[in-house]
Design an enzyme around this catalytic site. Structure first.
Site, mmCIF file in Angstrom:
data_model
loop_
_atom_site.group_PDB
_atom_site.id
_atom_site.type_symbol
_atom_site.label_atom_id
_atom_site.label_comp_id
_atom_site.label_asym_id
_atom_site.label_seq_id
_atom_site.Cartn_x
_atom_site.Cartn_y
_atom_site.Cartn_z
ATOM 1 N N CYS A 31 13.428 32.596 -15.196
ATOM 2 C CA CYS A 31 14.392 32.065 -15.351
ATOM 3 C C CYS A 31 15.105 30.675 -15.545
ATOM 4 O O CYS A 31 15.088 30.297 -16.526
ATOM 5 C CB CYS A 31 15.096 32.734 -13.659
ATOM 6 N N THR A 77 21.497 38.004 -15.860
ATOM 7 C CA THR A 77 21.843 36.781 -16.470
ATOM 8 C C THR A 77 22.384 37.014 -18.071
ATOM 9 O O THR A 77 21.109 37.097 -18.832
ATOM 10 C CB THR A 77 20.227 35.869 -15.837
ATOM 11 N N LYS A 128 25.795 31.002 -14.043
ATOM 12 C CA LYS A 128 24.369 31.297 -13.074
ATOM 13 C C LYS A 128 23.717 30.405 -13.898
ATOM 14 O O LYS A 128 22.511 29.974 -13.253
ATOM 15 C CB LYS A 128 24.367 32.569 -13.558
HETATM 16 N N1 SAJ Z 1 8.779 23.713 -10.775
HETATM 17 C C1 SAJ Z 1 8.360 22.865 -10.033
HETATM 18 N N2 SAJ Z 1 8.926 21.925 -9.686
HETATM 19 C C2 SAJ Z 1 9.806 21.783 -8.600
HETATM 20 C C3 SAJ Z 1 10.217 23.479 -8.628
HETATM 21 C C4 SAJ Z 1 9.976 24.450 -9.024
HETATM 22 O O1 SAJ Z 1 7.330 22.253 -11.228
HETATM 23 O O2 SAJ Z 1 9.432 21.171 -8.060
HETATM 24 C C5 SAJ Z 1 7.958 24.712 -10.988
HETATM 25 C C6 SAJ Z 1 7.771 26.345 -10.642
HETATM 26 O O3 SAJ Z 1 6.494 25.824 -9.950
HETATM 27 C C7 SAJ Z 1 8.153 27.766 -11.241
HETATM 28 C C8 SAJ Z 1 9.328 27.299 -11.963
HETATM 29 O O4 SAJ Z 1 9.679 25.591 -11.450
HETATM 30 O O5 SAJ Z 1 7.001 27.695 -12.405
HETATM 31 C C9 SAJ Z 1 10.312 27.836 -11.077
HETATM 32 O O6 SAJ Z 1 10.293 28.045 -10.343
HETATM 33 P P1 SAJ Z 1 11.639 28.031 -8.750
HETATM 34 O O7 SAJ Z 1 11.093 28.239 -7.810
HETATM 35 O O8 SAJ Z 1 12.259 26.424 -8.913
HETATM 36 O O9 SAJ Z 1 12.553 29.340 -9.019
HETATM 37 P P2 SAJ Z 1 12.514 30.767 -9.977
HETATM 38 O O10 SAJ Z 1 12.462 30.470 -11.492
HETATM 39 O O11 SAJ Z 1 11.424 31.587 -9.131
HETATM 40 O O12 SAJ Z 1 13.941 31.738 -9.581
HETATM 41 C C10 SAJ Z 1 15.233 30.611 -10.133
HETATM 42 C C11 SAJ Z 1 16.196 30.021 -9.015
HETATM 43 N N3 SAJ Z 1 16.967 29.700 -9.086
HETATM 44 C C12 SAJ Z 1 16.805 28.694 -8.668
HETATM 45 O O13 SAJ Z 1 17.121 28.051 -7.896
HETATM 46 C C13 SAJ Z 1 18.246 27.824 -9.265
HETATM 47 C C14 SAJ Z 1 16.302 31.906 -8.028
HETATM 48 O O14 SAJ Z 1 17.700 30.992 -7.367
HETATM 49 C C15 SAJ Z 1 17.246 32.467 -9.329
HETATM 50 O O15 SAJ Z 1 17.997 33.751 -8.405
HETATM 51 C C16 SAJ Z 1 16.271 32.750 -10.381
HETATM 52 O O16 SAJ Z 1 15.441 31.165 -10.866
HETATM 53 C C17 SAJ Z 1 16.674 33.735 -11.253
HETATM 54 O O17 SAJ Z 1 16.544 34.829 -11.017
HETATM 55 O O18 SAJ Z 1 17.122 32.825 -12.055
#
Ligand code: SAJ
Length: 406
Positions: A255, A116, A201
């Site tokens: 991410c 990214t 992205k």
């Molecule tokens: N989180 C919250 N509330 C929510 C959702 C998530 O507090 O409603 C927190 C999670 O606990 C975590 C963080 O946010 O700490 C991120 O978690 P996540 O599951 O939302 O995302 P990542 O970082 O594991 O993966 C993201 C994804 N991007 C999107 O959903 C837009 C994934 O598709 C990407 O490939 C990845 O980033 C990346 O590599 O960029």
């Protein structure tokens, strides 16, 4: 043959997926220990379906090495952190990989950047490295950006099913690279230009960061005025055009807690909403700490050593603790010069913080207030063990009637 550079959370599954779909693949990583582990037949992190995929790829002849290969296609999947001061993307690993590729690549090769990066990064950093070599981009070497979209915890499924974006200067080169990804990807693959793919992205992850920040801010408002944020979000989300995410103890991982900063770094005067959102998410661990102190006070609890954090990873059921809210909370607590809180996480077998436990029952014996930082399945299945404890649940996984929430 494809040479995948960087065998981490994204590079490894991508290399395995290509290899198990009939593409000749060599995976390269500068980390000798990691390469030795893979060559010994072991994967380096846990992910549903990864071990099966690994065995398939081994049977198809995938190789792992520390050496860059002379080949037609390179896929670069190395980390892109952000500079903590300027907030801009730090392309140091991408640059180093491209320099190494230039030492061995034959004329006509294609370099695909999967990492990214912020819009314009490939123009600013990657193109000059190639041009310094005296090579003409579009003739001697082709450049493509193919950002990944897979989510840790469901990577193998998402690699197969997600739609993808490919950015290329030349549409025919984009189509050629698309054919490789299409060997396994059942989603739609859109071919566009490089800067659009870079921006797309970063925008996807920024959208999620801003939405989580909104939910976190609602949690703060509701705490301030004694309202139930979860009930409110549940009802709001019944509206056909509202979809609010879930508040939590902060945002971790490599991410969503990182990529939006690239935009703030590059467009500081244009990113008020994004910058403020990142600040709200970053404020959550301190907010949880405040909740801990309030709950201790309400229950006449004076000994901080009887408080334990359940969960060290950045989200549930993964073993990745990069930028995790628990680490952020401990860092914040350290500033108060307090004794570090007790911590337990079933996914983390190494000792990475002070006062870390490796056994759930022993952890529970030593604490009176359990703060649920991550809702791992292990906890959901044994929630009854928290019976009789004070519980602060930042993830809404515990249904006890007397549970404390954000
Ligand atoms: N989180 C919250 N509330 C929510 C959702 C998530 O507090 O409603 C927190 C999670 O606990 C975590 C963080 O946010 O700490 C991120 O978690 P996540 O599951 O939302 O995302 P990542 O970082 O594991 O993966 C993201 C994804 N991007 C999107 O959903 C837009 C994934 O598709 C990407 O490939 C990845 O980033 C990346 O590599 O960029």
């Amino acid at each position: 043959m494809i040479n995948v550079i960087g065998l981490g959370y994204i590079g490894l599954p991508t290399a395995l997926m290509l290899a198990s779909h009939g593409v000749e693949v060599v995976g390269t990583d500068y980390n000798k220990e990691l390469v030795a582990t893979l060559n010994a037949g072991k994967t380096t992190f846990k992910e549903d379906g990864l071990d099966v995929l690994f065995q398939k790829a081994l049977a198809s002849g995938i190789k792992f090495t520390t050496e860059y290969q002379k080949t037609d296609i390179y896929i670069v999947s190395v980390p892109t952190p952000y500079d903590k001061f300027s907030k801009k993307v730090d392309a140091v690993y991408v640059n180093a990989a491209v320099k190494e590729i230039m030492k061995v690549a034959p004329k006509g090769a294609t370099v695909v950047i999967e990492s990214t990066v912020s819009p314009g990064t490939i123009d600013r950093y990657v193109r000059p490295i190639i041009e310094e070599n005296g090579w003409v981009i579009g003739k001697d070497i082709h450049l493509v950006h193919a950002p990944e979209r897979i989510i840790p915890g469901n990577m193998v499924y998402e690699l197969l099913h997600n739609n993808r974006t490919i950015g290329a200067d030349d549409k025919s080169v984009g189509e050629k690279v698309k054919a490789y990804y299409a060997s396994f990807c059942q989603g739609e693959i859109v071919v566009t230009d490089i800067k659009t793919a870079e921006m797309t992205k970063v925008v996807e992850n920024t959208f999620r960061a801003v939405n989580i920040a909104f939910a976190n801010e609602l949690a703060k408002i509701c705490r301030h005025d004694d309202m139930d944020v979860y009930e409110i979000i549940k009802i709001c989300n019944m509206h056909p055009r509202v979809n609010i995410l879930t508040p939590g103890p902060g945002v971790g991982g490599h991410c969503i807690s990182v990529d939006p900063w690239f935009l703030v770094g590059d467009y500081p005067s244009l990113t008020k909403v994004i910058g403020d959102s990142m600040a709200v998410n970053d404020s959550m661990p301190a907010f949880v700490l405040e909740r801990i102190y309030t709950i201790m006070k309400e229950n006449n609890m004076t000994d901080i050593r009887r408080v334990g954090l359940y969960g060290l990873t950045y989200k549930e059921n993964v073993d990745d603790y990069r930028e995790s809210p628990t680490l952020q909370l401990l860092e914040c607590q350290e500033k108060h010069l307090a004794e570090p809180l007790k911590v337990y996480d079933p996914f983390i077998t190494k000792d990475i913080v002070k006062n870390q436990y490796h056994n759930f029952d022993e952890f529970l014996k030593d604490v009176d207030l359990v703060v649920i930082m991550v809702g791992h399945n292990e906890l959901k299945e044994q929630m009854n063990k928290l019976d009789g404890k004070l519980v602060l649940d930042t993830r809404k996984v515990c249904n006890f009637s007397n549970v404390y929430r954000l």
